[in-house]
Design an enzyme around this catalytic site. Structure first.
Site, PDB file in Angstrom:
ATOM      1  CD  GLU A 176      32.309 -23.327  43.914  1.00  0.00           C
ATOM      2  OE1 GLU A 176      32.790 -22.926  42.873  1.00  0.00           O
ATOM      3  OE2 GLU A 176      31.831 -24.116  44.159  1.00  0.00           O
ATOM      4  CE  LYS A 214      35.185 -26.523  44.231  1.00  0.00           C
ATOM      5  NZ  LYS A 214      33.703 -26.463  43.506  1.00  0.00           N
ATOM      6  NE  ARG A 227      40.538 -32.763  32.057  1.00  0.00           N
ATOM      7  CZ  ARG A 227      39.657 -33.528  32.552  1.00  0.00           C
ATOM      8  NH1 ARG A 227      38.939 -34.433  31.738  1.00  0.00           N
ATOM      9  NH2 ARG A 227      38.960 -33.517  33.900  1.00  0.00           N
ATOM     10  CG  ASN A 230      36.712 -30.691  33.612  1.00  0.00           C
ATOM     11  OD1 ASN A 230      35.881 -31.587  33.943  1.00  0.00           O
ATOM     12  ND2 ASN A 230      37.613 -30.237  34.416  1.00  0.00           N
ATOM     13  CE  LYS A 270      37.760 -26.487  40.012  1.00  0.00           C
ATOM     14  NZ  LYS A 270      37.584 -27.670  41.283  1.00  0.00           N
ATOM     15  N   GLY A 290      38.605 -34.336  41.771  1.00  0.00           N
ATOM     16  CA  GLY A 290      37.888 -34.380  43.187  1.00  0.00           C
ATOM     17  C   GLY A 290      38.956 -34.440  44.060  1.00  0.00           C
ATOM     18  NE  ARG A 335      34.762 -41.729  35.672  1.00  0.00           N
ATOM     19  CZ  ARG A 335      35.403 -40.474  35.968  1.00  0.00           C
ATOM     20  NH1 ARG A 335      36.554 -40.467  36.658  1.00  0.00           N
ATOM     21  NH2 ARG A 335      34.877 -39.511  35.246  1.00  0.00           N
ATOM     22  CG  HIS A 356      28.662 -33.520  38.093  1.00  0.00           C
ATOM     23  ND1 HIS A 356      30.023 -32.608  38.422  1.00  0.00           N
ATOM     24  CD2 HIS A 356      28.973 -33.370  36.949  1.00  0.00           C
ATOM     25  CE1 HIS A 356      30.587 -32.465  37.485  1.00  0.00           C
ATOM     26  NE2 HIS A 356      30.111 -32.715  36.627  1.00  0.00           N
TER      27      HIS A 356
END
Ligand code: ADP
Ligand code: ADP
Ligand code: MG
Length: 447
Positions: A200, A158, A292, A290, A116, A165, A338, A208
């Site tokens: 950051e 991060k 994928r 991401n 990242k 997450g 979810r 988001h």
């Protein structure tokens, strides 16, 4: 086209991929751990191969066993799903070396975006706006202090290798930073085998917003609209919707074009997602890509009518995208909840166990992606997500009403789930207005 594909995953995403293959006339090979003998993906596939003991490290992350299973069964391609080996460039390269098609981007693209902090560097060079912060990784506490004072507290530290997450921590002041930096490094080392960190600025109350990308091998890179994934618990999404309630045509085009630029900067092929934070002023910042298929891909499928798994397979087989940006039309509204086997009251602690009774909702506009069935025992070893409930409606209001009635119909007995929490969230004023940010859920839980 491929005749046979091996699916290097488990759970609902393995089932999702098997279903797409069946509709395309492609034979499927499931792989499973000793804990997954009774799993649905094993029963639905044409063939199944045991690849090791329950622990992911010994089975679903066991590259040699997965490659052996592929060679043994004569599969020509591997679909990695999400999680596990899906963003592992070493595995993608191993497939290439063994003449097996990895259904995803090239090992080089994964390498550039998978780390990242490295991705941040590349995006800065490509002129993609990123959250103010370190240029790349931050090695020492001195550097961490300098950067944090420059951008101002609060900041996020991060892990470069983080995901799901995990490996993210908010730091509100200098003293806290001094304490947290080394701890965070150690945690990252233990969790991801890589202690590199970056910093950051903490964006206050952002949304988001992420863009789905499809890119073929002929230079066609398209965006398929956005998903709003701001409903999160511990920086992980639990409700996603498309389109975003607060999006407008102009901003969508602007963000979509930046997303395409980001993907092109790493020569991206196949399906991928560019994640942004959008702040109250309408400014947006790249946070990660991401490389994928994502958990929440169905909401995009519902509003575009495009089957993303089939497109992934087509692209990997060398086919050209058979539609253009103008052909991508967003219709109606889709929401995904979810469903996790977890104890909401007890800090979302996983709640594995036997499903004694199960009733899935159905009816117009309702879709369930799941690998559970009545009598199935959810093993404690893997992720707690057991089903995705997706609805589509002609507009946002119809989608919300439909989701509420579907949640009412949904019955799972034997394990604790977050169904009641979802129901509550769908009735909250802020959700109804579309006016919720990434910190919203954690704030209202204590209200
Ligand atoms: P998405 O980005 O598709 O919304 P998540 O962030 O929830 O999905 O992650 C997808 C799945 O992959 C989850 O099961 C999550 O636990 C797992 N996952 C993602 N990244 C990692 C990682 N770096 N290490 C371990 N598990 C991960
Ligand atoms: P992961 O790889 O775990 O998905 P991300 O970098 O995508 O991690 O961030 C996950 C979530 O954490 C975001 O959706 C957002 O809610 C929160 N987050 C990440 N970076 C920031 C930031 N700089 N400021 C505020 N929130 C952030
Ligand atoms: Mg993310």
């Amino acid at each position: 086209m491929f005749k046979k594909i091996l699916i290097a995953n488990r759970g609902e995403i393995a089932v999702r991929i098997i279903r797409a293959c069946k509709e395309m006339g492609i034979k499927t090979v499931a792989v499973f751990s000793e804990a997954d003998r009774e799993a649905l993906h094993v029963q639905l596939a044409d063939e199944a191969v045991c690849i090791g003991p329950a622990k992911a490290r010994d089975s679903y992350l066991n590259m040699e066993n997965i490659i052996s299973a592929t060679v043994l069964t004569g599969a020509e391609a591997i679909h990695p799903g999400f999680g596990f080996l899906s963003e592992n460039s070493k595995f993608a390269r191993l497939c290439e070396d063994c003449n097996i098609t990895f259904i995803g981007p090239s090992a080089e693209s994964i390498e550039m975006m998978g780390n990242k902090s490295k991705a941040r560097e590349i995006m800065i060079k490509a002129g993609v706006p990123v959250v103010p912060g370190s240029e790349g990784r931050v090695e020492t506490i001195e550097d961490a202090i300098n950067i944090s004072q420059e951008i101002g507290f609060p900041v996020m530290i991060k892990a470069s290798a983080g995901g799901g997450g995990r490996g993210i921590r908010i730091v509100r002041g200098l003293e806290e930073l001094k304490k947290a930096f080394e701890t965070a490094k150690n945690e990252a080392k233990n969790a991801f085998g890589d202690d590199s960190m970056y910093i950051e600025k903490f964006v206050e109350n952002p949304k988001h917003i992420e863009f789905q990308i499809l890119a073929d091998s002929y230079g066609n890179t398209l965006y398929l609209g956005e998903r709003d994934c701001s409903m999160q618990r511990r920086n992980q999404k639990i409700i996603e919707e498309a389109p975003s309630a607060l999006m407008n045509h102009k901003l969508r085009k602007k963000m979509g074009e930046v997303a395409v630029r980001a993907a092109k900067a790493v020569n991206y092929k196949n399906a991928g997602t560019i994640e942004f934070l959008l702040d109250k002023n309408g400014d947006f910042y790249f946070i990660e890509m991401n490389t994928r298929i994502q958990v929440e891909h169905p909401v995009t499928e519902m509003i575009t009518g495009i089957d993303l798994i089939k497109e992934q397979i087509n692209i990997a087989a060398g086919k050209r995208l058979n539609f253009s940006q103008e052909d991508v039309v967003l219709e109606g509204h889709a929401i995904e909840c979810r469903i996790n086997a977890e104890d909401v009251e007890n800090d979302f602690r996983p709640s594995p166990g036997k499903i004694e009774f199960l009733h899935f909702p159905g009816g117009n506009g309702v879709r369930i992606d799941s690998a559970i069935y009545q009598g199935y025992t959810i093993p404690p070893t893997y992720d707690s997500m057991i089903a995705k409930l997706i609805v589509h409606g002609k507009d946002r209001n119809e989608a919300i009403q439909r989701m509420k009635r579907a949640l009412e119909e949904f019955v799972i007995e034997g394990v604790k789930t977050n169904i009641d929490l979802h129901y509550r969230l769908l009735g909250e004023e802020e959700f109804l207005e579309g006016n919720y940010d990434t910190g919203y859920l954690m704030r209202i839980l204590h209200r």
